[in-house]
Every structure is written in structure tokens, then in C-alpha cells.
Scaffold this active site. Structure first.
Site, PDB file in Angstrom:
ATOM      1  N   ASP A  31       0.956  -1.262   0.080  1.00 55.87           N
ATOM      2  CA  ASP A  31      -0.055   0.034   0.102  1.00 55.87           C
ATOM      3  C   ASP A  31       0.824   1.186   0.006  1.00 55.87           C
ATOM      4  OD1 ASP A  31      -2.243   1.692  -0.137  1.00 55.87           O
ATOM      5  OD2 ASP A  31      -3.300   0.312   1.431  1.00 55.87           O
ATOM      6  N   GLU A  33      -0.015   4.403   1.771  1.00 51.92           N
ATOM      7  CA  GLU A  33      -0.155   5.371   2.789  1.00 51.92           C
ATOM      8  C   GLU A  33       0.982   5.368   4.039  1.00 51.92           C
ATOM      9  OE1 GLU A  33      -2.649   3.873   1.339  1.00 51.92           O
ATOM     10  OE2 GLU A  33      -4.301   5.233   0.704  1.00 51.92           O
ATOM     11  N   HIS A  84      -2.570  -0.785  -3.637  1.00 56.12           N
ATOM     12  CA  HIS A  84      -3.004   0.653  -3.539  1.00 56.12           C
ATOM     13  C   HIS A  84      -3.800   1.080  -4.853  1.00 56.12           C
ATOM     14  CE1 HIS A  84      -2.791   4.856  -2.309  1.00 56.12           C
ATOM     15  NE2 HIS A  84      -2.156   5.221  -3.423  1.00 56.12           N
ATOM     16  N   HIS A 127      -1.291   1.011   6.145  1.00 58.79           N
ATOM     17  CA  HIS A 127      -1.539   2.090   7.028  1.00 58.79           C
ATOM     18  C   HIS A 127      -2.806   1.271   8.123  1.00 58.79           C
ATOM     19  CE1 HIS A 127      -5.266   1.725   5.142  1.00 58.79           C
ATOM     20  NE2 HIS A 127      -4.499   1.729   4.036  1.00 58.79           N
ATOM     21  N   HIS A 139      -7.157   4.720   7.248  1.00 63.37           N
ATOM     22  CA  HIS A 139      -8.421   4.339   6.722  1.00 63.37           C
ATOM     23  C   HIS A 139      -8.794   3.017   6.657  1.00 63.37           C
ATOM     24  CE1 HIS A 139      -5.873   4.376   3.332  1.00 63.37           C
ATOM     25  NE2 HIS A 139      -6.708   3.912   2.699  1.00 63.37           N
ATOM     26  N   GLU A 157      -7.585  -2.762   6.690  1.00 60.29           N
ATOM     27  CA  GLU A 157      -7.274  -3.563   5.521  1.00 60.29           C
ATOM     28  C   GLU A 157      -6.471  -4.761   6.065  1.00 60.29           C
ATOM     29  OE1 GLU A 157      -5.796  -0.831   2.705  1.00 60.29           O
ATOM     30  OE2 GLU A 157      -7.554   0.335   2.817  1.00 60.29           O
TER      31      GLU A 157
HETATM   32 ZN    ZN Z   1      -3.602   2.763  -0.157  1.00 61.79          ZN
END
Ligand code: ZN
Length: 232
Positions: A31, A33, A84, A127, A139, A157
Site C-alpha cells: 500500500d 499510505e 494501492h 496504514h 482508513h 485492511e
Molecule cells: Zn492505499
């Protein structure tokens, strides 16, 4: 990424680890972030934004450090899932020569995962879940989601992927990301290796280690994860 409703019971399998036998096949979920130095959703996360190319380069650096660590631990296969922004952030030209890349969507887990089809999962650039205390760019799927639960337990996630992987008897053995993401995986899998590349400093600001240091720590953690962790 895919929803995990049908994999609810598998959370219980997360800690089901057996004897060590050495890493062989590693599945890496990426990802952006949670990459060190990525802090600003308006400039660093999406194609066309001012610092997007820098974010891609930083992600690739962290990712390939993890691939190197896995290979040093004896991995024979490393498959990267670009997690992502609709799975369109990485290029085959970015990844380590010995890695393979999954991109595009949909990419449901059962396209690529099967029972014991990999020996361990790494998260890179991850993240924390929506609302996580101290999370940088935290998030769950999108910044508009407040909360996702599996059987009453809040998951982001990380928890969703871990549940799916657990269903296939594949443990999460390593994560790099912000400090809150590291804390989140250790709640689910206390034996996982973690590398915190940054932490929240104040609202909208973060403190990151250098990219060189992040790569060095990630490579070492990935190698330890491959060598030392009980994998099944
Ligand atoms: Zn992402």
C-alpha cells in the site's frame, strides 16, 4: 481489496503456527499510505499529484528491500500484490528482478491464494484502520468509511487480509508501515516482525526515518521473518 465476510472464522487461525521449516513462498501486499515519508493525501497518493512519483519510488524501495530479505532467507518465490489505488501503482520495471507482480482489478484473493499456497504474508507501506489512534493517513478501504467489523471486531485492511490469509492457513509474518499499523498487526499476530517507518507527530504531520534506514530495517526484518518464524 475484497471484503472478507465469508472468512470470518479464519481470524481464529491467525495464531495457528507450527514448526519452522524455512521460508519458501512469500506473498507481499503493498500500500502507499504507510510508506515512510508519505504524509499528505493531496500531494502524495494518486496519479497526477505533485509528489506521486516520489511516493512510487519510496514504495518500490521499501518493497524491494523486503524482497531482498525474503530471498536472503531462502525464499524461492516472491509474489507482490499491488494493493494501492485500484492496484495500478507499481510497474514490473519497479520490482526486484526475482519478484512477480499482481495488478489490475478485480483481484479477489482466491485468484492468487490457495490453501497453504504461500508460506507467509508481508505487508509493505501499510496504514492502520479508520479511526486508529495515532494512525498516519489511517482508513479502511476509503477515507469515507468509519468502521468495518468482522463478528463485532473492528478490522481495517490489515485484519481483512489477515483473515483471508488465515482461511488459507497462511500466516502474516512481517509488516512495515506506520507505528499504528505495526500495533494493529501485533494485536492479531504477536509473532509478526514489524518495522515502523513513521509515526504521527501532530494532526496531519508525521515523523519518518530516512528511506535508507527504512530499507535497511525492512530488509533485516524480512530476512528474520523468513528464517525464524514458525510458518505453518
Ligand atoms: Zn492505499
Amino acid at each position: 481489496m475484497a471484503h472478507a465476510k465469508s472468512f470470518v472464522a479464519s481470524l481464529l487461525l491467525l495464531a495457528a503456527a507450527g514448526p519452522a521449516f524455512g521460508a519458501a513462498r512469500i506473498f507481499i501486499v503493498t500500500d502507499m499510505e504507510g510508506v515512510g515519508g508519505v504524509n499528505n493525501a493531496d500531494e502524495q497518493l494518486l496519479p497526477g499529484q505533485r509528489r506521486y512519483d516520489e511516493s512510487r519510488r519510496l514504495l518500490a524501495g521499501e518493497l524491494n528491500a523486503a524482497v531482498e530479505g525474503a530471498l536472503a532467507a531462502g525464499a524461492t518465490e516472491v509474489v507482490v500484490w499491488d494493493g494501492h489505488d485500484g492496484s495500478r501503482s507499481l510497474s514490473v520495471d519497479d520490482i526486484h528482478p526475482r519478484a512477480k507482480l499482481i495488478q489490475g482489478k478485480p483481484t479477489p484473493a482466491n485468484y492468487y491464494l490457495s490453501d497453504r499456497g504461500f508460506d507467509g504474508i508481508f505487508f509493505i507501506g501499510q496504514h492502520a484502520m479508520a479511526g486508529a489512534k495515532g494512525g498516519v493517513l489511517a482508513h479502511s478501504q476509503s477515507f469515507s468509511v468509519e468502521r468495518i467489523t468482522i463478528n463485532g471486531t473492528a478490522v481495517g485492511e490489515i485484519g481483512q487480509v489477515a483473515a483471508i490469509a488465515g482461511y488459507f492457513h497462511i500466516p502474516v509474518i512481517m509488516l512495515s508501515g506506520d507505528q499504528a499499523a505495526c500495533d494493529e498487526i501485533r494485536e492479531l499476530q504477536p509473532k509478526a516482525e514489524t518495522v515502523a517507518v513513521k509515526r504521527l507527530a501532530g494532526k496531519g504531520s508525521s515523523l519518518s526515518i530516512s528511506h535508507a534506514e527504512a530499507k535497511s530495517l525492512i530488509r533485516a526484518a524480512a530476512e528474520r521473518a523468513g528464517r525464524d518464524r514458525p510458518l505453518r
